[in-house]
Design an enzyme around this catalytic site. Sequence first.
Site, PDB file in Angstrom:
ATOM      1  N   THR A 200      -8.942  11.272   0.544  1.00  0.00           N
ATOM      2  CA  THR A 200      -9.081  10.277  -0.449  1.00  0.00           C
ATOM      3  C   THR A 200     -10.693   9.623  -0.204  1.00  0.00           C
ATOM      4  OG1 THR A 200      -6.963   9.714  -0.823  1.00  0.00           O
ATOM      5  CG2 THR A 200      -8.725   8.071  -1.489  1.00  0.00           C
TER       6      THR A 200
ATOM      7  N   ASP B 148       0.794  -1.331  -0.150  1.00  0.00           N
ATOM      8  CA  ASP B 148       0.098   0.214  -0.076  1.00  0.00           C
ATOM      9  C   ASP B 148       0.659   1.115   0.170  1.00  0.00           C
ATOM     10  OD1 ASP B 148      -2.338   1.611  -0.155  1.00  0.00           O
ATOM     11  OD2 ASP B 148      -2.916   1.390   2.274  1.00  0.00           O
ATOM     12  N   LYS B 149       0.032   2.329   0.030  1.00  0.00           N
ATOM     13  CA  LYS B 149       0.873   3.607  -0.040  1.00  0.00           C
ATOM     14  C   LYS B 149       0.068   4.410   1.012  1.00  0.00           C
ATOM     15  CE  LYS B 149       0.170   7.963  -1.977  1.00  0.00           C
ATOM     16  NZ  LYS B 149      -1.271   8.600  -1.931  1.00  0.00           N
ATOM     17  N   HIS B 150       0.952   5.400   1.421  1.00  0.00           N
ATOM     18  CA  HIS B 150       0.216   6.419   2.445  1.00  0.00           C
ATOM     19  C   HIS B 150       0.923   8.061   1.870  1.00  0.00           C
ATOM     20  CE1 HIS B 150      -1.729   8.441   5.775  1.00  0.00           C
ATOM     21  NE2 HIS B 150      -0.661   8.865   6.096  1.00  0.00           N
ATOM     22  N   SER B 151      -0.106   8.867   2.059  1.00  0.00           N
ATOM     23  CA  SER B 151       0.553  10.359   1.696  1.00  0.00           C
ATOM     24  C   SER B 151       0.226  11.140   3.041  1.00  0.00           C
ATOM     25  CB  SER B 151      -0.296  11.000   0.389  1.00  0.00           C
ATOM     26  OG  SER B 151      -0.128  12.248   0.630  1.00  0.00           O
TER      27      SER B 151
ATOM     28  N   ARG C 289      -4.850  14.557  20.712  1.00  0.00           N
ATOM     29  CA  ARG C 289      -3.865  15.277  20.198  1.00  0.00           C
ATOM     30  C   ARG C 289      -4.583  16.580  19.331  1.00  0.00           C
ATOM     31  NH1 ARG C 289      -1.325  11.491  16.402  1.00  0.00           N
ATOM     32  NH2 ARG C 289      -0.154  13.280  15.809  1.00  0.00           N
TER      33      ARG C 289
ATOM     34  N   SER D 164       0.922   6.993  14.358  1.00  0.00           N
ATOM     35  CA  SER D 164      -0.632   6.903  14.285  1.00  0.00           C
ATOM     36  C   SER D 164      -0.735   6.346  12.639  1.00  0.00           C
ATOM     37  CB  SER D 164      -1.267   8.445  14.241  1.00  0.00           C
ATOM     38  OG  SER D 164      -2.410   8.805  13.445  1.00  0.00           O
TER      39      SER D 164
ATOM     40  N   LYS E 268      -2.086   1.817  11.741  1.00  0.00           N
ATOM     41  CA  LYS E 268      -3.179   1.569  10.834  1.00  0.00           C
ATOM     42  C   LYS E 268      -2.608   0.647   9.664  1.00  0.00           C
ATOM     43  CE  LYS E 268      -4.606   5.866  10.384  1.00  0.00           C
ATOM     44  NZ  LYS E 268      -4.118   6.508  11.333  1.00  0.00           N
ATOM     45  N   LYS E 269      -1.583   1.146   9.086  1.00  0.00           N
ATOM     46  CA  LYS E 269      -1.015   0.316   8.033  1.00  0.00           C
ATOM     47  C   LYS E 269      -0.447  -1.297   8.315  1.00  0.00           C
ATOM     48  CE  LYS E 269      -1.590   3.337   5.109  1.00  0.00           C
ATOM     49  NZ  LYS E 269      -2.721   3.292   3.853  1.00  0.00           N
TER      50      LYS E 269
END
Length: 436
Positions: free
Chosen positions: A120, A80-83, A168, A183, A187-188
């Site tokens: 997204t 996967d990818k995260h931005s 936070r 954080s 999740k990933k």
Amino acid sequence: MLPQEIIRTKRDGGELDREQLAAFIAGLTDGSVSEGQVAALAMAVFFNGMTRAEAVALTLSMRDSGEVLSWPELDRPVVDKHSTGGVGDNVSLMLAPIAAACGLAVPMISGRGLGHTGGTLDKMEAIPGYQAMPDNALFRKVVASAGCAIIGQTGNLAPADKRFYGIRDVTATVESVPLITASILSKKLAAGLGGLVLDVKCGNGAFMDNPARATELARSLVEVATGAGMPTTALITDMNQPLASAAGNAVEVQNAADFLTGGARDPRLEAVTIALAAEMLVSGGLAPDPEAGVVEAKRALEEGHAAEHFNRMVAALGGPADFLADPARHMEKAPIVVDCLADTEGFVTGYDTRGIGLAVVELGGGRVRPSDPVDHAVGLTGLLPVGTRLEKGRPIAVINARTHAQIERAKAQLKNAIRTGDSAPDLGPVIAGREA
């Protein structure tokens, strides 16, 4: 273990062990640790930081606060990818199907927009019928059949993160690098990935607005993810102007549809998307190096395979089966569409990119609070890239709005956000660095 003693240790600059952090996160999850205690620990971490071992332990504890997925039924690598978030950043909509078309499985669990950055999930929900929150059975079925599924985080994946982030957010501790790292990665890791690629934004439209901070975050994410057993690389990409020529929800989906079908592709957006796809293919073992990954990603795009996977995903999650044939027919349109015209001649020399994002929020296309509704139809299109020559009276953008009052406010914000000058600037690279 007493929460106050754990807080005291970190307050005094000490190092917490895995058992202490696991106990604290367990208390955060079941409510036995109070909001005040969570806020106190967050502030102690904000000022004193964390060692890599602490950050790994915190991340794993947050991962283990809920369900952890695995994908034994898949015969392909799961990546996967995260931005970290930006303006006009619709990369995920093209990247997931490109990677799927190349042979990866991409279970992409995404978020909603907050503040000036788009989400997204909000973009995908501009597609009528699209189920952004499917149950696990449907999620797995779609990943297996379409190769990718873009959905939202369920309550069972890293639930500790949701409560921790909410505290936070109201205690001025969001910007802590170790807490951002935990954080994102909790999740990933809970999604059962075999590899991860990160897009760390840097610039005046990013949360990390200078190269040193962006590099610090990228390095932290890569080192902690690797320490937690998930191979990870990160690209640092420029966010000193909107990435796409559109900013909003339905308008960014239309932009993505044009990208996938070859109708139009913004050059900077294409560069980032293809580079991230190449990194994903290397991570999944489907390309020996990024250069080979670029070739494969471009082939999947040009031959139409990525578009096929996107259509398959949309249909499997309840959207129109022929969505890419005519996206505009399916999505809601803003009732008022007006050009915002340049007042002077010259060149576009830069943007207050955060201001562009806030203009979309002002139109109703974003949120001030997590509970705010989003108007999927509104947004900005035709945003000019930095370096474009301007003529007086030429559109600098197109405003898609509900009311004339929104139009006037958006015009004012746009004109405040765009920078002009007598000569075109020297543009830096859109991909500014890599961490591995």
